[in-house]
Design an enzyme around this catalytic site. Structure first.
Site, PDB file in Angstrom:
ATOM      1  N   ARG A  69    -136.430  26.397  33.515  1.00 42.14           N
ATOM      2  CA  ARG A  69    -135.557  25.789  32.502  1.00 42.14           C
ATOM      3  C   ARG A  69    -135.965  24.363  32.144  1.00 42.14           C
ATOM      4  O   ARG A  69    -135.107  23.542  31.821  1.00 42.14           O
ATOM      5  CB  ARG A  69    -134.092  25.806  32.954  1.00 42.14           C
ATOM      6  CG  ARG A  69    -133.510  27.198  33.130  1.00 42.14           C
ATOM      7  CD  ARG A  69    -133.216  27.849  31.794  1.00 42.14           C
ATOM      8  NE  ARG A  69    -132.707  29.197  31.972  1.00 42.14           N
ATOM      9  CZ  ARG A  69    -131.419  29.509  31.944  1.00 42.14           C
ATOM     10  NH1 ARG A  69    -130.534  28.583  31.725  1.00 42.14           N
ATOM     11  NH2 ARG A  69    -131.044  30.755  32.087  1.00 42.14           N
TER      12      ARG A  69
ATOM     13  N   TYR B 166    -126.434  42.368  33.423  1.00 41.37           N
ATOM     14  CA  TYR B 166    -125.830  42.003  32.137  1.00 41.37           C
ATOM     15  C   TYR B 166    -125.451  43.242  31.326  1.00 41.37           C
ATOM     16  O   TYR B 166    -124.381  43.308  30.728  1.00 41.37           O
ATOM     17  CB  TYR B 166    -126.777  41.112  31.322  1.00 41.37           C
ATOM     18  CG  TYR B 166    -126.922  39.735  31.931  1.00 41.37           C
ATOM     19  CD1 TYR B 166    -125.875  38.827  31.897  1.00 41.37           C
ATOM     20  CD2 TYR B 166    -128.089  39.350  32.570  1.00 41.37           C
ATOM     21  CE1 TYR B 166    -125.985  37.570  32.479  1.00 41.37           C
ATOM     22  CE2 TYR B 166    -128.217  38.104  33.158  1.00 41.37           C
ATOM     23  CZ  TYR B 166    -127.156  37.218  33.106  1.00 41.37           C
ATOM     24  OH  TYR B 166    -127.264  35.985  33.693  1.00 41.37           O
TER      25      TYR B 166
ATOM     26  N   ASP C 208    -135.697  34.048  26.330  1.00 40.42           N
ATOM     27  CA  ASP C 208    -134.662  34.386  27.313  1.00 40.42           C
ATOM     28  C   ASP C 208    -134.921  35.798  27.812  1.00 40.42           C
ATOM     29  O   ASP C 208    -135.544  36.603  27.107  1.00 40.42           O
ATOM     30  CB  ASP C 208    -133.261  34.291  26.699  1.00 40.42           C
ATOM     31  CG  ASP C 208    -132.189  34.302  27.792  1.00 40.42           C
ATOM     32  OD1 ASP C 208    -131.911  33.227  28.347  1.00 40.42           O
ATOM     33  OD2 ASP C 208    -131.674  35.389  28.112  1.00 40.42           O
TER      34      ASP C 208
ATOM     35  N   ARG D 211    -131.546  22.165  27.601  1.00 42.45           N
ATOM     36  CA  ARG D 211    -130.519  21.191  27.245  1.00 42.45           C
ATOM     37  C   ARG D 211    -130.620  19.846  27.935  1.00 42.45           C
ATOM     38  O   ARG D 211    -129.947  18.908  27.520  1.00 42.45           O
ATOM     39  CB  ARG D 211    -129.134  21.811  27.475  1.00 42.45           C
ATOM     40  CG  ARG D 211    -128.788  22.843  26.416  1.00 42.45           C
ATOM     41  CD  ARG D 211    -127.539  23.614  26.766  1.00 42.45           C
ATOM     42  NE  ARG D 211    -127.786  24.474  27.920  1.00 42.45           N
ATOM     43  CZ  ARG D 211    -126.878  25.292  28.463  1.00 42.45           C
ATOM     44  NH1 ARG D 211    -125.664  25.339  27.972  1.00 42.45           N
ATOM     45  NH2 ARG D 211    -127.182  26.048  29.483  1.00 42.45           N
TER      46      ARG D 211
ATOM     47  N   ARG E  38    -132.216  22.097  18.152  1.00 41.57           N
ATOM     48  CA  ARG E  38    -131.380  23.288  18.166  1.00 41.57           C
ATOM     49  C   ARG E  38    -130.075  23.142  17.372  1.00 41.57           C
ATOM     50  O   ARG E  38    -129.354  24.128  17.207  1.00 41.57           O
ATOM     51  CB  ARG E  38    -131.042  23.653  19.629  1.00 41.57           C
ATOM     52  CG  ARG E  38    -132.110  24.439  20.390  1.00 41.57           C
ATOM     53  CD  ARG E  38    -132.097  25.923  20.018  1.00 41.57           C
ATOM     54  NE  ARG E  38    -130.751  26.416  19.825  1.00 41.57           N
ATOM     55  CZ  ARG E  38    -129.920  26.735  20.784  1.00 41.57           C
ATOM     56  NH1 ARG E  38    -130.297  26.660  22.024  1.00 41.57           N
ATOM     57  NH2 ARG E  38    -128.701  27.156  20.515  1.00 41.57           N
TER      58      ARG E  38
HETATM   59  O1  CP3 Z   1    -137.375  28.094  31.740  1.00 43.47           O
HETATM   60  C1  CP3 Z   1    -137.546  27.763  30.550  1.00 43.47           C
HETATM   61  O2  CP3 Z   1    -137.577  26.557  30.189  1.00 43.47           O
HETATM   62  C2  CP3 Z   1    -137.770  28.843  29.534  1.00 43.47           C
HETATM   63  C3  CP3 Z   1    -136.618  29.334  28.893  1.00 43.47           C
HETATM   64  C4  CP3 Z   1    -135.633  30.275  29.610  1.00 43.47           C
HETATM   65  C5  CP3 Z   1    -134.306  30.402  29.138  1.00 43.47           C
HETATM   66  N1  CP3 Z   1    -133.709  31.389  29.841  1.00 43.47           N
HETATM   67  C6  CP3 Z   1    -133.736  29.619  28.040  1.00 43.47           C
HETATM   68  C7  CP3 Z   1    -132.266  29.531  27.903  1.00 43.47           C
HETATM   69  C8  CP3 Z   1    -135.805  31.164  30.667  1.00 43.47           C
HETATM   70  C9  CP3 Z   1    -137.004  31.406  31.556  1.00 43.47           C
HETATM   71  C10 CP3 Z   1    -134.565  31.878  30.795  1.00 43.47           C
HETATM   72  C11 CP3 Z   1    -134.366  32.966  31.771  1.00 43.47           C
HETATM   73  C12 CP3 Z   1    -132.991  33.452  32.026  1.00 43.47           C
HETATM   74  N2  CP3 Z   1    -131.979  33.701  31.145  1.00 43.47           N
HETATM   75  C13 CP3 Z   1    -132.544  33.874  33.294  1.00 43.47           C
HETATM   76  C14 CP3 Z   1    -133.374  33.832  34.542  1.00 43.47           C
HETATM   77  C15 CP3 Z   1    -133.512  32.435  35.032  1.00 43.47           C
HETATM   78  C16 CP3 Z   1    -132.360  31.948  35.844  1.00 43.47           C
HETATM   79  O3  CP3 Z   1    -131.752  30.951  35.425  1.00 43.47           O
HETATM   80  O4  CP3 Z   1    -132.072  32.552  36.865  1.00 43.47           O
HETATM   81  C17 CP3 Z   1    -131.212  34.306  33.165  1.00 43.47           C
HETATM   82  C18 CP3 Z   1    -130.329  34.801  34.275  1.00 43.47           C
HETATM   83  C19 CP3 Z   1    -130.865  34.206  31.787  1.00 43.47           C
HETATM   84  C20 CP3 Z   1    -129.577  34.577  31.138  1.00 43.47           C
HETATM   85  C21 CP3 Z   1    -128.969  33.383  30.507  1.00 43.47           C
HETATM   86  N3  CP3 Z   1    -129.358  32.868  29.277  1.00 43.47           N
HETATM   87  C22 CP3 Z   1    -127.991  32.491  31.043  1.00 43.47           C
HETATM   88  C23 CP3 Z   1    -127.287  32.680  32.362  1.00 43.47           C
HETATM   89  C24 CP3 Z   1    -127.834  31.441  30.120  1.00 43.47           C
HETATM   90  C25 CP3 Z   1    -126.997  30.173  30.266  1.00 43.47           C
HETATM   91  C26 CP3 Z   1    -125.673  30.214  29.621  1.00 43.47           C
HETATM   92  C27 CP3 Z   1    -125.174  28.786  29.402  1.00 43.47           C
HETATM   93  O5  CP3 Z   1    -124.978  28.421  28.249  1.00 43.47           O
HETATM   94  O6  CP3 Z   1    -125.015  28.045  30.381  1.00 43.47           O
HETATM   95  C28 CP3 Z   1    -128.669  31.704  29.025  1.00 43.47           C
HETATM   96  C29 CP3 Z   1    -128.842  30.852  27.845  1.00 43.47           C
HETATM   97  C30 CP3 Z   1    -130.099  30.052  27.807  1.00 43.47           C
HETATM   98  N4  CP3 Z   1    -131.350  30.521  28.078  1.00 43.47           N
HETATM   99  C31 CP3 Z   1    -130.211  28.692  27.418  1.00 43.47           C
HETATM  100  C32 CP3 Z   1    -131.577  28.359  27.476  1.00 43.47           C
HETATM  101  C33 CP3 Z   1    -132.218  27.054  27.116  1.00 43.47           C
HETATM  102  C34 CP3 Z   1    -129.049  27.802  26.990  1.00 43.47           C
HETATM  103  C35 CP3 Z   1    -128.709  28.117  25.562  1.00 43.47           C
HETATM  104  C36 CP3 Z   1    -128.676  26.902  24.670  1.00 43.47           C
HETATM  105  O7  CP3 Z   1    -129.461  25.957  24.817  1.00 43.47           O
HETATM  106  O8  CP3 Z   1    -127.849  26.955  23.741  1.00 43.47           O
END
Ligand code: CP3
Length: 345
Positions: A28, A152, A77, A32, A41
């Site tokens: 990540r 999910y 994602d 954010r 974004r």
């Molecule tokens: O790592 C990176 O920088 C690459 C981008 C990346 C994202 N998601 C961007 C994202 C990666 C590798 C993921 C993987 C992901 N997504 C996982 C596995 C990694 C982990 O954290 O265990 C999982 C479980 C997800 C599912 C998911 N997507 C969740 C739980 C969330 C967060 C919800 C929240 O808002 O707190 C997301 C959304 C997400 N994925 C965001 C980002 C940057 C936030 C959305 C935003 O910026 O509006």
């Protein structure tokens, strides 16, 4: 002379070699915590940004430019390939992935067709553009492991206890295995396409596997994580397998076929190496919440992680899970400097 990509510290450590410095990147890292990410974004939904080539390229590059990390992870994602094949889902801000019709019956499996290259053409264009722009910095491709994606798809939204998912696997194992095979095919194809488009390593996010007992992990999850990892075996790129709360599963994760096992902060890396075995490199494992402590605490704890990592055949420094959105980006840049200044060995 510039280092060729294949000799980059990240790829060398994945192969179990000892590069000049311990490589570091952050799960990540694109996201954010960066003001430049939040600005880009503004007014654009998460999933729309994931399918927009220019945005994927720019967001992926932001942490590389700012922190000087040793690898980029492409901005996307784990649910993106599901969206790409038409599953009705959204990523809701502050919540996470939400599925319109959760999959709990055989008829609902029909939502999952195979992934075709055309479904993700704009994403693959970003991967190719990135490998050009990154030069000798490796790009990590990724996919979700089947159990994490199934959690999910079956729950319909993020869950604390995975009650529908675990009930399904024990009540209707045939449906569970068919669901997992379908997801493994989609995730495996997504990884394969990323590598063919230029990614030089892959990570499989088995994030929520730690919710399972070792016996359930071996029966209901590991064969499908192994299938995803196997789907890129012939392409010759290092494969990383990561999960959270997996202390009891590390041996089984090592058996699933990855070159590198990602470890969370609950277990010291030297103990993790003992559980995984000597043939794998490890990635991790600073507690992401420690970035809210003063710099001297971060430095002390980072040095501990680096010292414990010496037990491994190769060590890639990372956090034990993703960067928290409220993290001060300067703390991440300072951490990269601490890791790079450390004597390898
Ligand atoms: O790592 C990176 O920088 C690459 C981008 C990346 C994202 N998601 C961007 C994202 C990666 C590798 C993921 C993987 C992901 N997504 C996982 C596995 C990694 C982990 O954290 O265990 C999982 C479980 C997800 C599912 C998911 N997507 C969740 C739980 C969330 C967060 C919800 C929240 O808002 O707190 C997301 C959304 C997400 N994925 C965001 C980002 C940057 C936030 C959305 C935003 O910026 O509006």
């Amino acid at each position: 002379m510039t280092t060729p990509l294949s000799e980059s510290p990240f790829l060398r450590a994945c192969r179990g070699e000892t590069p000049d410095h311990v490589p570091v990147w952050f799960m990540r890292q694109a996201g954010r915590s960066l003001p430049e990410y939040r600005k880009l974004r503004e007014g654009i939904a998460m999933l729309d940004s994931c399918f927009t080539t220019d945005l994927v390229v720019e967001i992926t590059m932001q942490p590389v430019r700012r922190h000087g990390v040793d690898a980029a992870i492409f901005f996307s994602d784990i649910v993106v390939p599901l969206k790409a094949i038409g599953v009705d889902l959204d990523i809701v801000p502050g919540v996470g992935p939400v599925i319109a019709e959760p999959i709990r019956s055989r008829a609902q499996l029909a939502q999952l067709r195979d992934l075709e290259p055309d479904d993700v053409a704009t994403i693959l264009a970003a991967v190719t553009a990135l490998t050009g722009e990154l030069g000798s910095t490796p790009l990590i491709g990724f996919a979700g492991a089947p159990f994490t994606l199934a959690s999910y798809l079956v729950e319909g939204r993020p869950s604390r206890d995975y009650r529908h998912t675990k009930a399904l696997m024990h009540t209707d194992p045939d449906l569970w295995h068919d669901l997992m095979s379908r997801i493994a095919a989609i995730a495996g194809q997504f990884l394969r396409l990323q590598v063919q488009a230029g990614a030089s390593a892959v990570q499989v996010f088995d994030s929520w596997a730690g919710a399972l007992s070792l016996a359930d992990y071996r029966t209901f999850s590991q064969p499908y994580a192994a299938a995803v990892l196997a789907s890129v075996a012939d392409l010759g790129v290092p494969r990383i397998h990561f999960g959270v709360g997996t202390g009891e599963l590390l041996g089984a994760m090592g058996d699933a076929g990855a070159d590198v096992v990602g470890v969370d902060w609950r277990i010291p890396l030297d103990e993790a190496v003992r559980r995984i075995g000597p043939d794998h490199a490890v990635q991790g494992n600073l507690d992401p919440t420690l970035l809210f402590a003063p710099p001297e605490v971060v430095e002390r704890e980072a040095r501990r992680v680096l010292d414990e990592g010496r037990a491994a055949r190769g060590h890639i420094f990372n956090l034990g899970h993703g960067v928290l959105p409220e993290t001060d980006p300067d703390a991440l840049t300072r951490l990269v400097d601490v890791v790079h200044a450390h004597e390898p060995g």
